[in-house]
Design a protein around this motif. Structure first.
Motif, PDB file in Angstrom:
ATOM      1  N   ALA A 164       0.844  -1.197   0.000  1.00  0.00           N
ATOM      2  CA  ALA A 164       0.000   0.000   0.000  1.00  0.00           C
ATOM      3  C   ALA A 164       0.879   1.247   0.000  1.00  0.00           C
ATOM      4  O   ALA A 164       0.611   2.205  -0.738  1.00  0.00           O
ATOM      5  CB  ALA A 164      -0.918  -0.017   1.214  1.00  0.00           C
ATOM      6  N   ILE A 167       2.315   1.776  -3.440  1.00  0.00           N
ATOM      7  CA  ILE A 167       1.335   2.306  -4.400  1.00  0.00           C
ATOM      8  C   ILE A 167       1.090   3.789  -4.124  1.00  0.00           C
ATOM      9  O   ILE A 167       1.047   4.606  -5.048  1.00  0.00           O
ATOM     10  CB  ILE A 167       0.035   1.490  -4.356  1.00  0.00           C
ATOM     11  CG1 ILE A 167       0.298   0.101  -4.930  1.00  0.00           C
ATOM     12  CG2 ILE A 167      -1.062   2.182  -5.131  1.00  0.00           C
ATOM     13  CD1 ILE A 167      -0.899  -0.812  -4.919  1.00  0.00           C
ATOM     14  N   ALA A 168       0.977   4.144  -2.839  1.00  0.00           N
ATOM     15  CA  ALA A 168       0.774   5.559  -2.509  1.00  0.00           C
ATOM     16  C   ALA A 168       1.958   6.385  -3.005  1.00  0.00           C
ATOM     17  O   ALA A 168       1.787   7.470  -3.582  1.00  0.00           O
ATOM     18  CB  ALA A 168       0.604   5.732  -1.007  1.00  0.00           C
ATOM     19  N   LEU A 209       3.901   5.642  -5.474  1.00  0.00           N
ATOM     20  CA  LEU A 209       3.842   5.676  -6.926  1.00  0.00           C
ATOM     21  C   LEU A 209       2.836   6.724  -7.406  1.00  0.00           C
ATOM     22  O   LEU A 209       3.109   7.480  -8.344  1.00  0.00           O
ATOM     23  CB  LEU A 209       3.459   4.285  -7.446  1.00  0.00           C
ATOM     24  CG  LEU A 209       3.359   4.139  -8.948  1.00  0.00           C
ATOM     25  CD1 LEU A 209       4.695   4.446  -9.596  1.00  0.00           C
ATOM     26  CD2 LEU A 209       2.928   2.736  -9.317  1.00  0.00           C
ATOM     27  N   ILE A 210       1.689   6.790  -6.737  1.00  0.00           N
ATOM     28  CA  ILE A 210       0.688   7.790  -7.116  1.00  0.00           C
ATOM     29  C   ILE A 210       1.285   9.187  -6.939  1.00  0.00           C
ATOM     30  O   ILE A 210       1.159  10.051  -7.809  1.00  0.00           O
ATOM     31  CB  ILE A 210      -0.588   7.631  -6.275  1.00  0.00           C
ATOM     32  CG1 ILE A 210      -1.246   6.282  -6.542  1.00  0.00           C
ATOM     33  CG2 ILE A 210      -1.572   8.757  -6.567  1.00  0.00           C
ATOM     34  CD1 ILE A 210      -2.339   5.932  -5.569  1.00  0.00           C
ATOM     35  N   CYS A 243       3.756   9.824  -9.702  1.00  0.00           N
ATOM     36  CA  CYS A 243       3.123  10.032 -11.006  1.00  0.00           C
ATOM     37  C   CYS A 243       2.537  11.427 -11.109  1.00  0.00           C
ATOM     38  O   CYS A 243       2.413  11.980 -12.196  1.00  0.00           O
ATOM     39  CB  CYS A 243       2.037   8.991 -11.241  1.00  0.00           C
ATOM     40  SG  CYS A 243       2.696   7.388 -11.658  1.00  0.00           S
ATOM     41  N   GLY A 244       2.135  11.991  -9.975  1.00  0.00           N
ATOM     42  CA  GLY A 244       1.562  13.329 -10.011  1.00  0.00           C
ATOM     43  C   GLY A 244       2.614  14.426  -9.946  1.00  0.00           C
ATOM     44  O   GLY A 244       2.312  15.596 -10.150  1.00  0.00           O
ATOM     45  N   LEU A 280       8.421  10.865 -13.617  1.00  0.00           N
ATOM     46  CA  LEU A 280       8.818   9.486 -13.925  1.00  0.00           C
ATOM     47  C   LEU A 280       9.070   9.337 -15.412  1.00  0.00           C
ATOM     48  O   LEU A 280       8.771   8.306 -15.999  1.00  0.00           O
ATOM     49  CB  LEU A 280       7.721   8.515 -13.478  1.00  0.00           C
ATOM     50  CG  LEU A 280       7.508   8.383 -11.981  1.00  0.00           C
ATOM     51  CD1 LEU A 280       6.350   7.461 -11.698  1.00  0.00           C
ATOM     52  CD2 LEU A 280       8.749   7.825 -11.322  1.00  0.00           C
ATOM     53  N   ALA A 333       6.670   6.552 -17.155  1.00  0.00           N
ATOM     54  CA  ALA A 333       5.264   6.932 -17.079  1.00  0.00           C
ATOM     55  C   ALA A 333       5.176   8.441 -17.159  1.00  0.00           C
ATOM     56  O   ALA A 333       5.495   9.081 -16.181  1.00  0.00           O
ATOM     57  CB  ALA A 333       4.641   6.446 -15.762  1.00  0.00           C
ATOM     58  N   LEU A 356      -6.366   4.579  -0.642  1.00  0.00           N
ATOM     59  CA  LEU A 356      -5.376   4.549  -1.725  1.00  0.00           C
ATOM     60  C   LEU A 356      -6.024   4.892  -3.058  1.00  0.00           C
ATOM     61  O   LEU A 356      -5.527   5.727  -3.817  1.00  0.00           O
ATOM     62  CB  LEU A 356      -4.760   3.158  -1.826  1.00  0.00           C
ATOM     63  CG  LEU A 356      -3.452   2.883  -1.121  1.00  0.00           C
ATOM     64  CD1 LEU A 356      -2.958   1.514  -1.509  1.00  0.00           C
ATOM     65  CD2 LEU A 356      -2.425   3.932  -1.504  1.00  0.00           C
ATOM     66  N   TYR A 396      -6.992   8.462  -3.205  1.00  0.00           N
ATOM     67  CA  TYR A 396      -5.822   9.322  -3.416  1.00  0.00           C
ATOM     68  C   TYR A 396      -5.467   9.375  -4.895  1.00  0.00           C
ATOM     69  O   TYR A 396      -5.224  10.449  -5.456  1.00  0.00           O
ATOM     70  CB  TYR A 396      -4.662   8.773  -2.588  1.00  0.00           C
ATOM     71  CG  TYR A 396      -3.365   9.535  -2.710  1.00  0.00           C
ATOM     72  CD1 TYR A 396      -3.346  10.920  -2.653  1.00  0.00           C
ATOM     73  CD2 TYR A 396      -2.163   8.871  -2.893  1.00  0.00           C
ATOM     74  CE1 TYR A 396      -2.171  11.618  -2.755  1.00  0.00           C
ATOM     75  CE2 TYR A 396      -0.971   9.568  -2.991  1.00  0.00           C
ATOM     76  CZ  TYR A 396      -0.978  10.942  -2.931  1.00  0.00           C
ATOM     77  OH  TYR A 396       0.195  11.624  -3.048  1.00  0.00           O
ATOM     78  N   ALA A 397      -5.481   8.185  -5.544  1.00  0.00           N
ATOM     79  CA  ALA A 397      -5.163   8.146  -6.974  1.00  0.00           C
ATOM     80  C   ALA A 397      -6.164   8.982  -7.755  1.00  0.00           C
ATOM     81  O   ALA A 397      -5.798   9.734  -8.657  1.00  0.00           O
ATOM     82  CB  ALA A 397      -5.146   6.709  -7.472  1.00  0.00           C
ATOM     83  N   LYS A 416      -5.958  12.742  -7.719  1.00  0.00           N
ATOM     84  CA  LYS A 416      -4.888  13.299  -8.555  1.00  0.00           C
ATOM     85  C   LYS A 416      -5.296  13.402 -10.017  1.00  0.00           C
ATOM     86  O   LYS A 416      -4.579  14.003 -10.816  1.00  0.00           O
ATOM     87  CB  LYS A 416      -3.636  12.421  -8.451  1.00  0.00           C
ATOM     88  CG  LYS A 416      -3.001  12.460  -7.093  1.00  0.00           C
ATOM     89  CD  LYS A 416      -1.793  13.347  -7.112  1.00  0.00           C
ATOM     90  CE  LYS A 416      -1.153  13.399  -5.753  1.00  0.00           C
ATOM     91  NZ  LYS A 416      -0.009  14.306  -5.745  1.00  0.00           N
ATOM     92  N   VAL A 460      -2.983  10.973 -13.966  1.00  0.00           N
ATOM     93  CA  VAL A 460      -2.070  10.379 -12.985  1.00  0.00           C
ATOM     94  C   VAL A 460      -2.415   8.910 -12.773  1.00  0.00           C
ATOM     95  O   VAL A 460      -1.521   8.053 -12.737  1.00  0.00           O
ATOM     96  CB  VAL A 460      -2.125  11.161 -11.658  1.00  0.00           C
ATOM     97  CG1 VAL A 460      -1.390  10.401 -10.566  1.00  0.00           C
ATOM     98  CG2 VAL A 460      -1.522  12.530 -11.830  1.00  0.00           C
ATOM     99  N   VAL A 485      -0.006   5.723 -13.325  1.00  0.00           N
ATOM    100  CA  VAL A 485       0.282   4.726 -12.286  1.00  0.00           C
ATOM    101  C   VAL A 485       0.178   3.327 -12.892  1.00  0.00           C
ATOM    102  O   VAL A 485       1.081   2.490 -12.726  1.00  0.00           O
ATOM    103  CB  VAL A 485      -0.690   4.886 -11.101  1.00  0.00           C
ATOM    104  CG1 VAL A 485      -0.571   3.703 -10.150  1.00  0.00           C
ATOM    105  CG2 VAL A 485      -0.414   6.174 -10.357  1.00  0.00           C
TER     106      VAL A 485
END
Lengths: 532, 369
Positions: free
Chosen positions: A461, A464-465, A467-468, A471-472, A481, A485, B123, B126-127, B130, B134, B138
């Motif tokens: 988790a 992934i957080a 990574l998010i 990515c932003g 990235l 990406a 999670l 959150y994605a 964004k 985004v 991911v």
């Protein structure tokens, strides 16, 4: 007794002078009065009679009424230039034809155009200009009766020479590093790229410190929008001082709260030159050997300039190794916690048995054990940076023997934990950029907490957080990235792998898109065909 | 409008379709012929995909809710939109509860389920907060690692020599009919028909011309991948054991044993599965948020919070995991999901087809005059 009374005398009238100045100087601030005594008095007042401000009065050949004042700050000027170029030209015997009486401004013109053997000379019109020139290490020359003066470039003084950079050492590659002097630094870059398109835009930032900040880029390759954006963000800074490039970085980076750096810094001129050729922009700050680079993507932080000098196969291997080391230094303690606490079944039976035997006497849960050891290591590391060199051996004995071996023997921590912490620490030092290894250093603790509460799922988790978040993230409009990406096939040549130089046909797509072509095609070396 | 590119669409389609599917043995009702059910589902799903792509191609730049409104009128459009928002949220919730329970059963038995599901919803939220771009990035970043993970798993299975292809024998013992009964609509509804949610995303694609080709190729790739794991489970575990196991894949993985070192890899596989689950639940969640944005005018962040809270709340509906799975497989897949995946899109496509046919006829009528 005499110096004391003298001090008292000159010290007493100061408060009055100060109040006087505030009304007087407002009028006098802009222009030189032409009355040399008044001008010098104001200069002295404004600098508080500082002892390093040297004012040398010279009588000219015209007699007492045409005097010349030489103003400079001791230590900021090059004494040799002063003695061999400035002073002889003002005190020369055949200074001027005594029968010919000239106006003060004419005298000044003559000094400037005929006598002064200094290459870079400027006119100054106001007291502020005189002061800022003098504070920058130049020498101001005023002539009584003239409402303008001369500033001669004599900057010099004691400075650190160009040395091998301390923070980024290489086996193959140039050995020079930036210094604290802005001009030396720009020159080091110019020596690598001898092209008129290498442009520098300067700004003075810091209301009190008046630090010179230079933005350097290759016109025609760097993205104009990025350059404009950087200049705009620099112009927005309103602070009292810029003492290091770190100030600038925190003011202008994209995301204020991110564990990852969206600008990078380097001490190496060759790294800056390489980045400029890719279309990036360098920001140099006077007084700091660390030059900022923007925009930056995360994979650039795992690359050393040495990668481009070594053979491409070993460079590729090292890049992969660095990425793996980064992941290890971020995740290894948390994986250990998660596996020993929640998922013992993953381990092979023999390993599990030996781990269990080691942990038998340890009174703490794995999470507490790991946390304590990681903090201990960070304490040692910080002590290693701050302590005086002489007690270095003491620290290493205490660190290695007492905290490592003795702690294991005392049954406070397991030997496996010490191995984990040590390897984590070593892996953290592999990253060529300190800023990215610092990211791992902080994130490590977050992952350890996640692993201690939710096991492998917590780590997943967290990843992934992260990574998010990544990515932003953008660095001056460029996705962080980048070649992965969003995925850009052409840029894979210089992300994880480094292809040979003859295959680096294009600059990075988004950063250098203005002038993408880098080299001629079909330069792959091949043995000449034997015709007979 | 936020843009996505073809690589992002490929990654998203593949990860989305993988989802939690490899965990289950679909079509196990017909024993060793389960893989033929999968093939049938794959082909039928391809037809559905063609249907969705037909709808999207005729309305470049519009998402599903706009198309619904444009063709069915404001009232019917709005009602259907609300239904779809609920459907998307429900699908997202199914994944949330499903994986929360898997983790709880196999991983962290002492951790409360509510906490695990909260982490998952947070999670995803959150994605989504964004933005579309985004989230697709991911997925794009995860894609190579996930494919590498499944490829490595495949190699490990081959390496440990546990595949017995003879267990697939007696192909079509009871003929074709039971296979089709299994395939339609169950295997279509899960996982192949779920691609209906992409009607919300295709309009973001920057290269419209590539849409059909990219979608179909990704679909076929992932179809073959899922088929492969379906066959592997049967060949490793034997149909009889597979049919009584909740998660056959985890059971198969436990049989992997290489050099007495790589064994009992199921926690790692669960993490691999989580990537797919995360992508799928977030995609549905995002679909619901994007759809709701057409209906109510509040900020994206508030929408994310509202939908997230709804998903989290709904995930407590089932009293236990068995009931949750039963509701899903025995009820939803047969009676509820086909409405959204087949009936409404088919109706919409028929309307679009008639309209365009009418237009053409009108044009043809006009041309001679």
């Amino acid at each position: 007794m005499r110096p004391f009374t003298k001090n008292k005398q000159s010290g007493n009238p100061q408060p009055e002078a100060c109040t006087q100045r505030s009304t007087e100087s407002q009028a006098a601030e802009t222009k030189l009065t032409g009355n040399l005594d008044d001008d010098l008095r104001i200069i002295k007042e404004r600098t508080g009679g500082s002892s390093d401000l040297i004012i040398r009065l010279i009588d000219s050949m015209f007699g007492k009424e045409l005097r010349i004042a030489v103003i400079y700050i001791e230590g900021l000027v090059n004494e040799q230039v002063m003695n061999s170029s400035v002073m002889p030209s003002l005190t020369a015997k055949d200074f001027i034809d005594p029968h010919h009486l000239a106006a003060p401004s004419e005298v000044l013109g003559m000094i400037k155009n005929r006598f002064l053997s200094i290459s870079n000379v400027k006119d100054v019109h106001s007291l502020d200009e005189v002061l800022s020139a003098v504070l920058a290490g130049n020498t101001a020359i005023l002539v009584s009766g003239a409402t303008l003066g001369i500033s001669a470039s004599t900057a010099g003084g004691e400075q650190r020479g160009v040395n091998e950079p301390q923070s980024e050492t290489v086996i193959r590659g140039p050995r020079e590093g930036f210094t604290e002097n802005l001009r030396t630094n720009t020159a080091l870059i110019r020596r690598k790229i001898r092209n008129p398109d290498l442009w520098i835009e300067s700004r003075k930032i810091g209301r009190i410190s008046q630090t010179e900040v230079a933005v350097m880029y290759l016109r025609g390759i760097a993205n104009d929008k990025v350059v404009q954006e950087i200049l705009q963000r620099l112009d927005r800074i309103d602070t009292d001082s810029i003492l290091e490039s770190g100030y600038i970085e925190e003011f202008i980076q994209d995301e204020a709260f991110s564990p990852f750096p969206t600008m990078t810094n380097t001490e190496r001129p060759d790294a800056i030159a390489g980045a400029l050729l890719e279309g990036k922009v360098a920001i140099l700050v006077d007084g700091s050997p660390f030059v900022l680079l923007a925009p930056v993507t995360i994979f650039k932080l795992f690359q050393s300039s040495e990668d481009y000098y070594q053979k491409f196969d070993i460079a590729t291997f090292l890049r992969l190794l660095r990425v793996i080391s980064f992941v290890v230094s971020m995740l290894l303690p948390s994986l250990y916690i998660a596996i020993t606490t929640f998922h013992q079944q993953i381990l092979p039976t023999t390993l599990l048995v030996s781990l269990a035997a080691q942990r038998e006497g340890v009174p703490f849960p794995a999470f507490v054990e790991a946390l304590a050891m990681e903090i201990t290591f960070d304490v040692l590391r910080e002590a290693g940076v701050r302590m005086p060199r002489a007690i270095g051996s003491a620290i290493s004995i205490v660190g290695a023997l007492v905290l490592g071996q003795a702690a294991v023997q005392a049954g406070l921590v397991s030997a496996a934990m010490v191995i984990i912490v040590a390897f984590t620490a070593i892996a953290g030092f592999v990253a060529p950029s300190v800023s990215i290894s610092n990211s791992a250093r902080i994130l490590r603790f977050g992952f350890m907490i996640l692993a201690g509460t939710l096991g492998l799922f917590g780590i997943m988790a967290g990843l992934i957080a992260l990574l998010i978040h990544l990515c932003g993230l953008r660095s001056f409009g460029i996705p962080y990235l980048l070649p992965l990406a969003p995925f850009i096939p052409a840029d894979q040549k210089d992300a994880f792998v480094r292809v040979p130089w003859w295959a680096m046909l294009r600059r990075p797509t988004l950063i250098g898109k203005k002038n993408p072509k880098r080299e001629k095609k079909f330069q792959k070396p091949s043995p000449p065909k034997n015709k007979n | 409008m936020e843009k996505i590119d073809k690589y992002q669409l490929i990654s998203m389609t593949i990860l989305f379709m993988i989802g939690s599917t490899p965990l289950y043995e679909l079509g196990i009702g017909v024993k060793q012929d389960a893989w033929i059910v999968m093939v049938a589902g794959l082909v039928a799903g391809l037809l559905l995909l063609a249907l969705y792509l037909y709808i999207q191609r005729n309305h470049a730049g519009m998402d599903f809710f706009q198309i619904l409104n444009a063709h069915l009128g404001k009232l019917v459009g709005t009602v259907l939109s609300v239904c779809y928002v609920v459907y998307f949220a429900y699908e997202s919730m199914r994944n949330t509860r499903e994986f929360g329970d898997i983790i709880n059963i196999s991983f962290l038995p002492n951790t409360p389920l509510s906490l695990l599901m909260l982490v998952m919803v947070l999670l995803s939220g959150y994605a989504i907060s964004k933005g579309v771009e985004v989230f697709f990035r991911v997925a794009e970043f995860m894609f190579p690692f996930t494919i590498f993970g499944y490829a490595a798993l495949f190699c490990l299975i081959i390496g440990s020599n546990i595949i017995h292809l003879d267990r697939l024998l007696q192909v079509m013992e009871h003929g074709l009919l039971p296979i089709l009964e299994q395939a339609i609509p169950e295997v279509i509804s899960f996982p192949f028909g779920q691609i209906v949610v992409f009607l919300m995303f295709w309009s973001h694609l920057n290269e419209k011309r590539k849409m059909v080709r990219v979608s179909v190729y990704s679909y076929l790739f992932v179809g073959v991948l899922l088929l492969l794991f379906n066959v592997l489970n049967l060949a490793i575990l034997d149909p009889s054991i597979t049919s009584i196991t909740t998660f056959p894949l985890l059971r198969s993985v436990r049989l992997i044993q290489i050099a007495n070192f790589l064994e009992r890899l199921d926690p790692v596989i669960i993490l691999l599965i989580y990537i797919g689950i995360f992508v799928k639940m977030t995609a549905f969640y995002l679909g619901a948020v994007l759809g709701l944005a057409h209906l109510v005018r509040i900020s994206r962040f508030k929408l994310t919070v509202v939908v997230g809270a709804a998903i989290y709340g709904m995930s407590f509906l089932a009293p236990n995991f068995i009931y949750h799975v039963w509701i899903g497989f025995a009820q939803n897949l047969k009676y509820h999901f086909p409405v959204f995946q087949i009936c409404i899109p088919a109706l919409l496509a028929a309307i679009i087809f008639c309209k365009s046919w009418n237009d053409k006829k009108k044009k043809r009528a006009k041309q001679p005059s």
